[in-house]
Design a protein around this motif. Structure first.
Motif, PDB file in Angstrom:
ATOM      1  N   PRO A   1       0.801  -1.226   0.000  1.00 13.43           N
ATOM      2  CA  PRO A   1       0.000   0.000   0.000  1.00 13.43           C
ATOM      3  C   PRO A   1       0.839   1.284   0.000  1.00 13.43           C
ATOM      4  N   SER A   2       1.971   1.266   0.674  1.00 19.98           N
ATOM      5  CA  SER A   2       2.806   2.477   0.725  1.00 19.98           C
ATOM      6  C   SER A   2       3.295   2.860  -0.675  1.00 19.98           C
ATOM      7  N   GLU A   3       3.698   1.875  -1.484  1.00 14.27           N
ATOM      8  CA  GLU A   3       4.139   2.159  -2.854  1.00 14.27           C
ATOM      9  C   GLU A   3       2.968   2.632  -3.708  1.00 14.27           C
ATOM     10  N   TYR A   4       1.805   2.007  -3.522  1.00 15.08           N
ATOM     11  CA  TYR A   4       0.622   2.422  -4.274  1.00 15.08           C
ATOM     12  C   TYR A   4       0.288   3.883  -3.970  1.00 15.08           C
ATOM     13  N   HIS A   5       0.263   4.246  -2.704  1.00 13.08           N
ATOM     14  CA  HIS A   5      -0.077   5.626  -2.338  1.00 13.08           C
ATOM     15  C   HIS A   5       0.970   6.611  -2.861  1.00 13.08           C
ATOM     16  N   ALA A   6       2.231   6.218  -2.873  1.00 14.35           N
ATOM     17  CA  ALA A   6       3.279   7.072  -3.440  1.00 14.35           C
ATOM     18  C   ALA A   6       3.066   7.254  -4.939  1.00 14.35           C
ATOM     19  N   LEU A   7       2.645   6.203  -5.615  1.00 10.89           N
ATOM     20  CA  LEU A   7       2.372   6.267  -7.044  1.00 10.89           C
ATOM     21  C   LEU A   7       1.204   7.208  -7.333  1.00 10.89           C
ATOM     22  N   VAL A   8       0.138   7.090  -6.551  1.00 13.04           N
ATOM     23  CA  VAL A   8      -1.027   7.963  -6.729  1.00 13.04           C
ATOM     24  C   VAL A   8      -0.639   9.419  -6.471  1.00 13.04           C
ATOM     25  N   GLU A   9       0.159   9.654  -5.454  1.00 10.12           N
ATOM     26  CA  GLU A   9       0.595  11.028  -5.140  1.00 10.12           C
ATOM     27  C   GLU A   9       1.450  11.609  -6.270  1.00 10.12           C
ATOM     28  N   ALA A  10       2.242  10.766  -6.909  1.00  9.97           N
ATOM     29  CA  ALA A  10       3.123  11.227  -7.985  1.00  9.97           C
ATOM     30  C   ALA A  10       2.382  11.426  -9.305  1.00  9.97           C
ATOM     31  N   ALA A  11       1.171  10.894  -9.410  1.00  6.69           N
ATOM     32  CA  ALA A  11       0.403  11.019 -10.659  1.00  6.69           C
ATOM     33  C   ALA A  11       0.135  12.492 -10.952  1.00  6.69           C
ATOM     34  N   SER A  12       0.251  12.851 -12.222  1.00  5.28           N
ATOM     35  CA  SER A  12       0.135  14.262 -12.592  1.00  5.28           C
ATOM     36  C   SER A  12      -1.304  14.714 -12.852  1.00  5.28           C
TER      37      SER A  12
ATOM     38  N   LYS B   1      -4.637   9.153 -11.497  1.00  4.02           N
ATOM     39  CA  LYS B   1      -4.911   8.674 -10.141  1.00  4.02           C
ATOM     40  C   LYS B   1      -6.060   7.669 -10.151  1.00  4.02           C
ATOM     41  N   VAL B   2      -7.125   7.982 -10.916  1.00  2.70           N
ATOM     42  CA  VAL B   2      -8.275   7.078 -11.017  1.00  2.70           C
ATOM     43  C   VAL B   2      -7.852   5.746 -11.648  1.00  2.70           C
ATOM     44  N   ALA B   3      -7.056   5.831 -12.718  1.00  4.10           N
ATOM     45  CA  ALA B   3      -6.609   4.601 -13.392  1.00  4.10           C
ATOM     46  C   ALA B   3      -5.799   3.733 -12.428  1.00  4.10           C
ATOM     47  N   TYR B   4      -4.843   4.327 -11.716  1.00  8.48           N
ATOM     48  CA  TYR B   4      -4.042   3.563 -10.759  1.00  8.48           C
ATOM     49  C   TYR B   4      -4.928   2.963  -9.669  1.00  8.48           C
ATOM     50  N   ALA B   5      -5.886   3.743  -9.190  1.00  4.95           N
ATOM     51  CA  ALA B   5      -6.772   3.258  -8.122  1.00  4.95           C
ATOM     52  C   ALA B   5      -7.587   2.063  -8.598  1.00  4.95           C
ATOM     53  N   ILE B   6      -8.116   2.142  -9.800  1.00  6.95           N
ATOM     54  CA  ILE B   6      -8.925   1.030 -10.323  1.00  6.95           C
ATOM     55  C   ILE B   6      -8.059  -0.207 -10.546  1.00  6.95           C
ATOM     56  N   PHE B   7      -6.877  -0.024 -11.130  1.00  3.51           N
ATOM     57  CA  PHE B   7      -5.993  -1.177 -11.340  1.00  3.51           C
ATOM     58  C   PHE B   7      -5.615  -1.825 -10.013  1.00  3.51           C
ATOM     59  N   TYR B   8      -5.244  -0.997  -9.049  1.00  6.00           N
ATOM     60  CA  TYR B   8      -4.736  -1.525  -7.783  1.00  6.00           C
ATOM     61  C   TYR B   8      -5.838  -2.103  -6.902  1.00  6.00           C
TER      62      TYR B   8
END
Length: 191
Positions: A110-121, A126-133
């Motif tokens: 989860p920590s890497e996922y949240h870092a990825l969402v935060e880095a999304a431009s 962010k929505v795409a990453y959230a749905i995939f994850y």
């Protein structure tokens, strides 16, 4: 191949078509089916090389070689069923599928996922990453979602077949089974 076209997705049909072309090149279009012996079937499988752009002539991966065997087994099973040949040369013990090595999946914490969402431009990313994850969708499933697929009241996402409309192409699930996936509040809020 024509008979199976309606059962296969376009990408799968293309792969079967590629196998049919490989068979025609190797054996010749006029080769009688009964001339394809187990030995010649083995020769066919082991003679195949990559035709992918940039990889021409290289050895096939074990996965691709096994896929070719499955396709050939399917083709020749149809020939047996239709009475053109007595037995399927691709079903012989000598061509039995081998157990393929698989790599373990990387489980993103989860920590890497949240870092990825935060880095999304963008919110879209962010929505795409959230749905995939959080929903674990295949790429084509995620990109074929419509607002009708989401029940905001119950926090559920539905993956289902869809008929074509004037504005949207048809969509069918890979395994043909509808799924209902609970979504966490985080994903629903992003949506």
């Amino acid at each position: 191949l024509r008979r199976r076209k309606s059962d296969l997705k376009p990408a799968s049909f293309e792969l079967y078509e590629g196998t049919a072309k490989r068979l025609a090149v190797f054996f010749g279009k006029d080769c009688p089916l009964y001339n394809v012996t187990v030995e010649r079937a083995q020769d066919f499988i082991f003679a195949q090389k990559s035709i992918a752009c940039g990889h021409e002539g290289k050895q096939l991966s074990d996965w691709t070689r096994e896929q070719l065997k499955r396709h050939c087994k399917t083709f020749f099973a149809a020939a047996v069923e239709s009475g053109y040949i007595q037995s399927n040369p691709f079903k012989a013990k000598a061509l039995k599928g081998k157990k393929l090595a698989t790599r373990r999946w990387y489980r993103m914490p989860p920590s890497e996922y949240h870092a990825l969402v935060e880095a999304a431009s963008s919110l879209r990313e962010k929505v795409a990453y959230a749905i995939f994850y959080t929903a674990g969708l295949r790429m084509h499933e995620a990109f074929n979602l419509t607002w009708d697929c989401i029940d905001f009241q119950k926090s559920l996402l539905y993956v289902m077949n869809r008929d074509a409309t004037e504005n949207i192409p048809p969509f069918s699930i890979k395994d043909h089974e509808q799924r209902r996936i609970p979504l966490p509040t985080h994903t629903v809020d992003l949506l």
